[in-house]
Scaffold this motif. Structure first.
Motif, short mmCIF file in Angstrom:
data_model
loop_
_atom_site.label_atom_id
_atom_site.label_comp_id
_atom_site.label_asym_id
_atom_site.label_seq_id
_atom_site.Cartn_x
_atom_site.Cartn_y
_atom_site.Cartn_z
N GLY A 109 -38.11 24.84 -22.94
CA GLY A 109 -38.44 24.85 -21.52
C GLY A 109 -37.50 23.94 -20.75
N ASN A 110 -36.75 24.52 -19.86
CA ASN A 110 -35.83 23.73 -19.05
C ASN A 110 -36.65 23.03 -17.97
N SER A 111 -36.46 21.72 -17.83
CA SER A 111 -37.21 21.02 -16.79
C SER A 111 -36.69 21.43 -15.42
N ASP A 112 -37.52 21.20 -14.40
CA ASP A 112 -37.10 21.53 -13.04
C ASP A 112 -35.79 20.82 -12.71
N GLN A 113 -35.67 19.56 -13.14
CA GLN A 113 -34.48 18.78 -12.82
C GLN A 113 -33.25 19.34 -13.54
N GLN A 114 -33.44 19.76 -14.82
CA GLN A 114 -32.32 20.36 -15.57
C GLN A 114 -31.82 21.62 -14.86
N ILE A 115 -32.78 22.46 -14.47
CA ILE A 115 -32.39 23.70 -13.80
C ILE A 115 -31.64 23.38 -12.51
N LEU A 116 -32.19 22.45 -11.74
CA LEU A 116 -31.56 22.09 -10.47
C LEU A 116 -30.14 21.54 -10.69
N ASP A 117 -30.01 20.63 -11.65
CA ASP A 117 -28.70 20.01 -11.91
C ASP A 117 -27.68 21.05 -12.36
N ARG A 118 -28.07 21.89 -13.30
CA ARG A 118 -27.12 22.88 -13.84
C ARG A 118 -26.77 23.93 -12.79
N TYR A 119 -27.80 24.45 -12.15
CA TYR A 119 -27.56 25.54 -11.21
C TYR A 119 -26.80 25.07 -9.98
N SER A 120 -27.05 23.82 -9.56
CA SER A 120 -26.32 23.33 -8.39
C SER A 120 -24.84 23.11 -8.75
N LYS A 121 -24.60 22.76 -10.02
CA LYS A 121 -23.22 22.61 -10.49
C LYS A 121 -22.51 23.97 -10.42
N VAL A 122 -23.20 24.99 -10.90
CA VAL A 122 -22.62 26.34 -10.87
C VAL A 122 -22.45 26.80 -9.42
N LYS A 123 -23.47 26.53 -8.61
CA LYS A 123 -23.41 26.94 -7.20
C LYS A 123 -22.21 26.29 -6.50
N PHE A 168 -31.95 28.75 -7.30
CA PHE A 168 -32.47 27.66 -8.12
C PHE A 168 -31.57 26.42 -8.06
N GLY A 169 -30.41 26.54 -7.45
CA GLY A 169 -29.49 25.40 -7.40
C GLY A 169 -29.53 24.66 -6.08
N THR A 170 -30.50 24.99 -5.24
CA THR A 170 -30.66 24.32 -3.96
C THR A 170 -32.00 23.61 -3.96
N GLU A 171 -31.97 22.29 -3.80
CA GLU A 171 -33.19 21.50 -3.96
C GLU A 171 -34.28 21.92 -2.99
N SER A 172 -33.90 22.30 -1.79
CA SER A 172 -34.90 22.64 -0.78
C SER A 172 -35.45 24.05 -0.96
N SER A 173 -34.84 24.83 -1.86
CA SER A 173 -35.28 26.21 -2.04
C SER A 173 -36.66 26.25 -2.69
N LYS A 174 -37.53 27.09 -2.14
CA LYS A 174 -38.88 27.19 -2.72
C LYS A 174 -38.81 27.80 -4.12
N TRP A 175 -37.73 28.53 -4.40
CA TRP A 175 -37.58 29.14 -5.73
C TRP A 175 -37.45 28.07 -6.82
N SER A 176 -36.77 26.95 -6.46
CA SER A 176 -36.57 25.92 -7.48
C SER A 176 -37.88 25.24 -7.85
N GLN A 177 -38.92 25.51 -7.07
CA GLN A 177 -40.24 24.93 -7.40
C GLN A 177 -41.15 25.95 -8.07
N ALA A 178 -40.59 27.11 -8.41
CA ALA A 178 -41.43 28.19 -8.96
C ALA A 178 -41.63 28.01 -10.46
N LEU A 179 -42.82 27.64 -10.84
CA LEU A 179 -43.11 27.39 -12.24
C LEU A 179 -42.94 28.64 -13.11
#
Lengths: 109, 238
Positions: free
Chosen positions: B23-37, B64-75
């Motif tokens: 399970g990728n944590s929310d922070q892992q997803i945000l960090d990785r995806y924002s890097k790609v973005k 998922f790479g934008t912190e303010s995006s509601k998608w990045s909070q989607a469990l």
């Protein structure tokens, strides 16, 4: 082994060419073609599915009541064409996007 | 937003009932995806609606790479990873082919550590190697081009994990992936619900349904479908 940008690009452009043939465009012109031209040609393949409610009465014998329009939207012909149109456009747009990213990787070296 | 809160509440209950490895944590997803973005932003991609429409495959890193995006909070996105891991671990394959290296680095690492790994050539692999690979060490994998895969010229594999986007442009090619399985092998395909359209009137005309029809038409195949989150189909080669 690692990512092969040229092989990826070959695959992507093969598929774009396939779709260009379907929508009546010449794949040899790929490099001078825009995504807007591709999308426009793809839309004309099943224009009936993007008809506005006021235009639908052509297909409902002049009856453009909500029931008639809903009934028309449940017709197998409509559903088939709608699905084909959506997925034709999706595939073209996705491969166009992938091409841009693959070209980015190629240019990066 | 109300729908997101409701969906999150629903999946938070399910998450509380589960425990899984990658399970990728929310922070892992945000960090990785924002890097790609950030990298993708340097390519000046054409993101006009007419050019990209709404295609989750295209927008995923943005969403998922934008912190303010509601998608990045989607469990539900995290929960979806669990099913793929479950199938992989239950199969316990010796050989595996996967496609989602950038979308799910943790799962890629799990497969790398427990099987002989092959990865499908494509932008997922490029983004992974260019931006994300160094997060872990010990990678050892082969690369299979899509040309090889669609000609069934790789493998055989005990486990293959694809996205529908690998085959939906031509549903018939899913048979080539199936063909690369060993007897008893498992083919898992994610993002199979066509935004929910495969459960609605007209589903029979969806190419996602056609992918399933292609797999069902093979002698000796079995096919299952998990309808939660993004929809996942699992074929077994008997």
């Amino acid at each position: 082994m690692s990512y092969d940008a040229q092989k990826d690009l070959d695959y992507i452009e093969y598929n774009i060419s396939y779709f260009m043939n379907i929508i009546g465009m010449n794949p040899e012109n790929l490099n001078s073609t825009t995504i807007d031209e591709l999308v426009e040609s793809a839309r004309t393949m099943a224009i009936v599915t993007s008809a506005r409610p006021s235009e639908v009465n052509t297909f409902t014998s002049g009856d453009n009541s909500q029931d008639a329009v809903l009934s028309y939207h449940s017709e197998p012909d409509y559903l088939y064409l709608r699905s084909q149109r959506i997925h034709l456009l999706s595939s073209i747009r996705r491969f166009w996007y992938l091409r841009q990213v693959a070209l980015g990787a190629l240019n990066r070296g | 937003m109300d729908n997101l809160i409701q969906t999150n509440r629903y999946f938070s209950y399910i998450n509380n009932l589960t425990k899984y490895s990658v399970g990728n944590s929310d922070q892992q997803i945000l960090d990785r995806y924002s890097k790609v973005k950030t990298y993708l932003d340097t390519l000046s991609l054409d993101k006009r609606k007419n050019a990209v429409g709404f295609d989750i495959y295209i927008w995923l890193f943005e969403m998922f790479g934008t912190e303010s995006s509601k998608w990045s909070q989607a469990l539900s996105s995290n929960y979806g990873d669990g099913f793929q891991e479950q199938v992989f671990l239950l199969k316990n394959p010796s050989t595996a082919l996967i496609t989602n290296t950038a979308f799910n680095v943790n799962f890629s690492k799990l497969v790398n550590d427990r099987a002989s790994l092959s990865v499908l050539n494509g932008i997922q692999l490029d983004l992974f190697e260019h931006l994300l690979k160094d997060e872990f060490t010990g990678w050892d994998y082969n690369v299979v081009t899509k040309q090889q895969a669609e000609a069934a010229e790789a493998g055989p594999f005990d486990f293959i994990s694809l996205y529908s986007f690998d085959v939906v442009h031509n549903p018939e090619v899913v048979k080539s992936y199936y063909q690369m399985l060993n007897p008893g092998g498992v083919l898992l395909i994610s993002f199979m619900n066509d935004n929910g359209n495969v459960y609605e009137n007209g589903a029979e005309y969806s190419p996602y349904t056609e992918i399933c029809e292609q797999l069902k038409s093979i002698d000796g195949s079995l096919l299952y479908h998990d309808y939660t989150t993004i929809g996942t189909s699992v074929a077994i080669k008997m």
